[in-house]
Structure formats: C-alpha cells, structure tokens
Design a protein around this motif. Structure first.
Motif, PDB file in Angstrom:
ATOM      1  N   ARG A  28       0.795  -1.280   0.062  1.00  0.00           N
ATOM      2  CA  ARG A  28      -0.054  -0.013   0.030  1.00  0.00           C
ATOM      3  C   ARG A  28       0.809   1.322   0.020  1.00  0.00           C
ATOM      4  O   ARG A  28       0.334   2.330  -0.418  1.00  0.00           O
ATOM      5  CB  ARG A  28      -0.832   0.069   1.463  1.00  0.00           C
ATOM      6  N   LYS A  29       1.994   1.079   0.469  1.00  0.00           N
ATOM      7  CA  LYS A  29       2.815   2.274   0.574  1.00  0.00           C
ATOM      8  C   LYS A  29       3.278   2.984  -0.751  1.00  0.00           C
ATOM      9  O   LYS A  29       3.464   4.271  -0.926  1.00  0.00           O
ATOM     10  CB  LYS A  29       4.084   2.113   1.446  1.00  0.00           C
ATOM     11  N   ASP A  35      -6.235   3.404  -6.358  1.00  0.00           N
ATOM     12  CA  ASP A  35      -5.477   2.324  -7.024  1.00  0.00           C
ATOM     13  C   ASP A  35      -5.423   1.117  -6.146  1.00  0.00           C
ATOM     14  O   ASP A  35      -5.787  -0.061  -6.672  1.00  0.00           O
ATOM     15  CB  ASP A  35      -4.198   2.767  -7.225  1.00  0.00           C
ATOM     16  N   HIS A  36      -5.430   1.166  -4.754  1.00  0.00           N
ATOM     17  CA  HIS A  36      -5.548   0.194  -4.172  1.00  0.00           C
ATOM     18  C   HIS A  36      -6.730  -0.686  -4.353  1.00  0.00           C
ATOM     19  O   HIS A  36      -6.875  -1.744  -4.222  1.00  0.00           O
ATOM     20  CB  HIS A  36      -5.222   0.359  -2.651  1.00  0.00           C
ATOM     21  N   ARG A  37      -7.935   0.050  -4.020  1.00  0.00           N
ATOM     22  CA  ARG A  37      -9.224  -0.567  -4.061  1.00  0.00           C
ATOM     23  C   ARG A  37      -9.459  -1.234  -5.383  1.00  0.00           C
ATOM     24  O   ARG A  37      -9.959  -2.233  -5.472  1.00  0.00           O
ATOM     25  CB  ARG A  37     -10.435   0.662  -3.917  1.00  0.00           C
ATOM     26  N   LYS A  38      -8.752  -0.733  -6.627  1.00  0.00           N
ATOM     27  CA  LYS A  38      -9.143  -1.247  -8.039  1.00  0.00           C
ATOM     28  C   LYS A  38      -8.168  -2.450  -7.802  1.00  0.00           C
ATOM     29  O   LYS A  38      -8.837  -3.606  -8.543  1.00  0.00           O
ATOM     30  CB  LYS A  38      -8.793  -0.323  -8.991  1.00  0.00           C
TER      31      LYS A  38
END
Length: 56
Positions: A28-29, A35-38
């Motif tokens: 995640r960093k 973008d993380h959710r996608k």
C-alpha cells in the motif's frame, strides 16, 4: 492454529497459501487509495474465478 497430520500435508498447504498471499497482498505504501481498491477488487475477482473453477 490447525495441526497437520504429515509433513506432506503441511508442505501442500504452505505452497498453496504462498501463491494466494502473493495474489492478495499488495504494498500500500506505493499506491493511492483508489488504486489500491481497484487492485484489491481485481485480486478478489481473480480469486473467485480460481475458486469456482476448482469446485466444478
């Protein structure tokens, strides 16, 4: 924690779990929240496809 009946059973679990972890765990960093959710949604969809294909 679950106990394994044999070393073979433990090895089988560990090798499978490692492949799944690579698919689902993201760094995640280096990502924005959007973008993380996608990427999470894509990983979960891929996992569902794999899980459904093994059931049939």
């Amino acid at each position: 924690m679950m106990r394994f009946k044999s070393a073979r059973q433990c090895q089988c679990f560990a090798s499978t779990q490692g492949q799944i972890a690579k698919l689902l765990h993201l760094h995640r960093k280096h990502l924005t929240a959007a973008d993380h959710r996608k990427l999470r949604a894509s990983a979960v969809n891929t996992w569902r496809e794999i899980a459904l294909s093994t059931v049939l």
